[in-house]
Motif scaffolding. Sequence first.
Motif, PDB file in Angstrom:
ATOM      1  N   THR A 109      -9.197   0.332  27.659  1.00 42.87           N
ATOM      2  CA  THR A 109      -7.737   0.251  27.682  1.00 42.87           C
ATOM      3  C   THR A 109      -7.058   1.608  27.585  1.00 42.87           C
ATOM      4  OG1 THR A 109      -5.798  -0.747  26.600  1.00 42.87           O
ATOM      5  CG2 THR A 109      -7.648  -0.138  25.175  1.00 42.87           C
ATOM      6  N   ALA A 110      -5.945   1.721  28.317  1.00 43.70           N
ATOM      7  CA  ALA A 110      -5.054   2.876  28.213  1.00 43.70           C
ATOM      8  C   ALA A 110      -3.762   2.497  27.517  1.00 43.70           C
ATOM      9  CB  ALA A 110      -4.759   3.431  29.604  1.00 43.70           C
ATOM     10  N   ASN A 111      -3.742   1.317  26.907  1.00 42.50           N
ATOM     11  CA  ASN A 111      -2.544   0.787  26.256  1.00 42.50           C
ATOM     12  C   ASN A 111      -2.606   1.063  24.753  1.00 42.50           C
ATOM     13  OD1 ASN A 111      -0.543  -0.803  25.063  1.00 42.50           O
ATOM     14  ND2 ASN A 111      -0.789  -2.458  26.531  1.00 42.50           N
ATOM     15  N   PRO A 112      -1.691   1.880  24.220  1.00 43.51           N
ATOM     16  CA  PRO A 112      -1.719   2.183  22.780  1.00 43.51           C
ATOM     17  C   PRO A 112      -1.665   0.937  21.904  1.00 43.51           C
ATOM     18  CG  PRO A 112      -0.213   3.666  23.913  1.00 43.51           C
ATOM     19  CD  PRO A 112      -0.615   2.623  24.905  1.00 43.51           C
TER      20      PRO A 112
ATOM     21  N   VAL B  96      -5.124  -0.493  21.611  1.00 42.98           N
ATOM     22  CA  VAL B  96      -5.919   0.335  20.708  1.00 42.98           C
ATOM     23  C   VAL B  96      -5.555   0.004  19.260  1.00 42.98           C
ATOM     24  CG1 VAL B  96      -6.441   2.690  19.964  1.00 42.98           C
ATOM     25  CG2 VAL B  96      -6.173   2.191  22.404  1.00 42.98           C
ATOM     26  N   ALA B  97      -4.263  -0.131  19.000  1.00 43.27           N
ATOM     27  CA  ALA B  97      -3.785  -0.432  17.647  1.00 43.27           C
ATOM     28  C   ALA B  97      -4.255  -1.795  17.166  1.00 43.27           C
ATOM     29  CB  ALA B  97      -2.263  -0.353  17.601  1.00 43.27           C
ATOM     30  N   ALA B  98      -4.414  -2.744  18.084  1.00 40.23           N
ATOM     31  CA  ALA B  98      -4.787  -4.105  17.708  1.00 40.23           C
ATOM     32  C   ALA B  98      -6.295  -4.313  17.601  1.00 40.23           C
ATOM     33  CB  ALA B  98      -4.211  -5.090  18.722  1.00 40.23           C
ATOM     34  N   ALA B  99      -7.091  -3.363  18.083  1.00 40.02           N
ATOM     35  CA  ALA B  99      -8.542  -3.521  18.096  1.00 40.02           C
ATOM     36  C   ALA B  99      -9.124  -3.410  16.689  1.00 40.02           C
ATOM     37  CB  ALA B  99      -9.167  -2.477  19.006  1.00 40.02           C
ATOM     38  N   ASP B 100     -10.245  -4.087  16.480  1.00 39.57           N
ATOM     39  CA  ASP B 100     -10.934  -4.032  15.190  1.00 39.57           C
ATOM     40  C   ASP B 100     -11.719  -2.736  15.025  1.00 39.57           C
ATOM     41  OD1 ASP B 100     -10.416  -6.870  14.176  1.00 39.57           O
ATOM     42  OD2 ASP B 100     -11.291  -7.248  16.152  1.00 39.57           O
TER      43      ASP B 100
ATOM     44  N   VAL C 208      -4.833   6.966  18.624  1.00 39.22           N
ATOM     45  CA  VAL C 208      -6.173   7.436  18.249  1.00 39.22           C
ATOM     46  C   VAL C 208      -6.180   7.929  16.812  1.00 39.22           C
ATOM     47  CG1 VAL C 208      -7.874   9.254  18.699  1.00 39.22           C
ATOM     48  CG2 VAL C 208      -6.914   7.940  20.605  1.00 39.22           C
ATOM     49  N   LEU C 209      -5.176   8.692  16.425  1.00 39.82           N
ATOM     50  CA  LEU C 209      -5.088   9.167  15.043  1.00 39.82           C
ATOM     51  C   LEU C 209      -5.015   8.009  14.056  1.00 39.82           C
ATOM     52  CD1 LEU C 209      -2.598  12.148  15.469  1.00 39.82           C
ATOM     53  CD2 LEU C 209      -4.929  12.329  14.571  1.00 39.82           C
ATOM     54  N   ASP C 210      -4.184   7.030  14.350  1.00 46.49           N
ATOM     55  CA  ASP C 210      -4.045   5.872  13.463  1.00 46.49           C
ATOM     56  C   ASP C 210      -5.373   5.130  13.338  1.00 46.49           C
ATOM     57  OD1 ASP C 210      -1.378   6.483  13.142  1.00 46.49           O
ATOM     58  OD2 ASP C 210      -0.662   4.974  14.567  1.00 46.49           O
ATOM     59  N   ALA C 211      -6.074   4.962  14.454  1.00 48.71           N
ATOM     60  CA  ALA C 211      -7.352   4.258  14.433  1.00 48.71           C
ATOM     61  C   ALA C 211      -8.387   5.016  13.618  1.00 48.71           C
ATOM     62  CB  ALA C 211      -7.856   4.048  15.861  1.00 48.71           C
ATOM     63  N   ALA C 212      -8.395   6.338  13.764  1.00 48.92           N
ATOM     64  CA  ALA C 212      -9.389   7.148  13.062  1.00 48.92           C
ATOM     65  C   ALA C 212      -9.207   7.102  11.550  1.00 48.92           C
ATOM     66  CB  ALA C 212      -9.318   8.592  13.553  1.00 48.92           C
TER      67      ALA C 212
ATOM     68  N   ILE D 226      -8.620  16.045  12.387  1.00 51.65           N
ATOM     69  CA  ILE D 226      -9.141  15.054  11.446  1.00 51.65           C
ATOM     70  C   ILE D 226     -10.257  15.654  10.598  1.00 51.65           C
ATOM     71  CG2 ILE D 226     -10.373  12.847  11.312  1.00 51.65           C
ATOM     72  CD1 ILE D 226      -8.789  12.048  13.869  1.00 51.65           C
ATOM     73  N   PHE D 227     -11.094  16.479  11.215  1.00 53.41           N
ATOM     74  CA  PHE D 227     -12.147  17.202  10.507  1.00 53.41           C
ATOM     75  C   PHE D 227     -11.794  18.685  10.452  1.00 53.41           C
ATOM     76  CE2 PHE D 227     -15.204  13.908  12.410  1.00 53.41           C
ATOM     77  CZ  PHE D 227     -15.162  13.116  11.274  1.00 53.41           C
ATOM     78  N   LYS D 228     -12.120  19.342   9.345  1.00 55.85           N
ATOM     79  CA  LYS D 228     -11.965  20.785   9.256  1.00 55.85           C
ATOM     80  C   LYS D 228     -13.113  21.463   9.995  1.00 55.85           C
ATOM     81  CE  LYS D 228      -9.573  20.833   4.787  1.00 55.85           C
ATOM     82  NZ  LYS D 228      -9.609  21.307   3.384  1.00 55.85           N
ATOM     83  N   GLY D 229     -12.772  22.444  10.826  1.00 50.11           N
ATOM     84  CA  GLY D 229     -13.797  23.166  11.552  1.00 50.11           C
ATOM     85  C   GLY D 229     -13.374  23.471  12.974  1.00 50.11           C
TER      86      GLY D 229
END
Length: 211
Positions: A33-36, A39-43, A69-73, A102-105
Amino acid sequence: MKIAVVDYGMGNLRSVTKALEHVAGDLAEIILTANPAEVAAADKVVFPGQGAMPDCMKELTERGLKQAVLDAAYSRPFLGICVGAQLLFEHSEEGDTAGLGIFKGNVRRFPKMFDTHGQKLKVPHMGWNEMFKVHDHPLCAGISDAERFYFVHSYHFQPEEDITVLESAYPYRFAAAVARDNIFAIQCHPEKSHHAGLSLLKNFVNWNGNT
């Protein structure tokens, strides 16, 4: 259960989707999916990537998928693959590109390197290479130490925190998979890594996000 594969036009999307469908069976519905909103609704969310990091970040932003993507992560089981894994870090030398942080580095290019016979090693690092366990993780269950996975990359991430789960070597050791909380990110291509890669993807399907 729904697992969303994020389609921002910059990944080995068909192979990743097909591999997940193969290992998931009746356990999960795999949606590309390209639909935000989807993505937000996926488990669970899979974030692949292929190509140059500046282009990947540009497409992710322009297609309105960056925040999803940020919200999912930060909220559910999340798997980053190849450039999708690199994008989770703060910065890349490739195009002097800011990542998602999300990760330092940092993500750095392989320097000029030589093997034990004095032969120059090729960049990109391409082909089958061993993966060595640094820390146990549910996604590595049933996968032998020094199992071989398939790589195609000129850049690799250098975490600034103790999150490395797997290392590989070309010729020196580098972080090849990192994990923290509900996030697992891997530099190689599990969807192209035969039995070992399919085992890792199967483990992700069954993973509840705890370590």
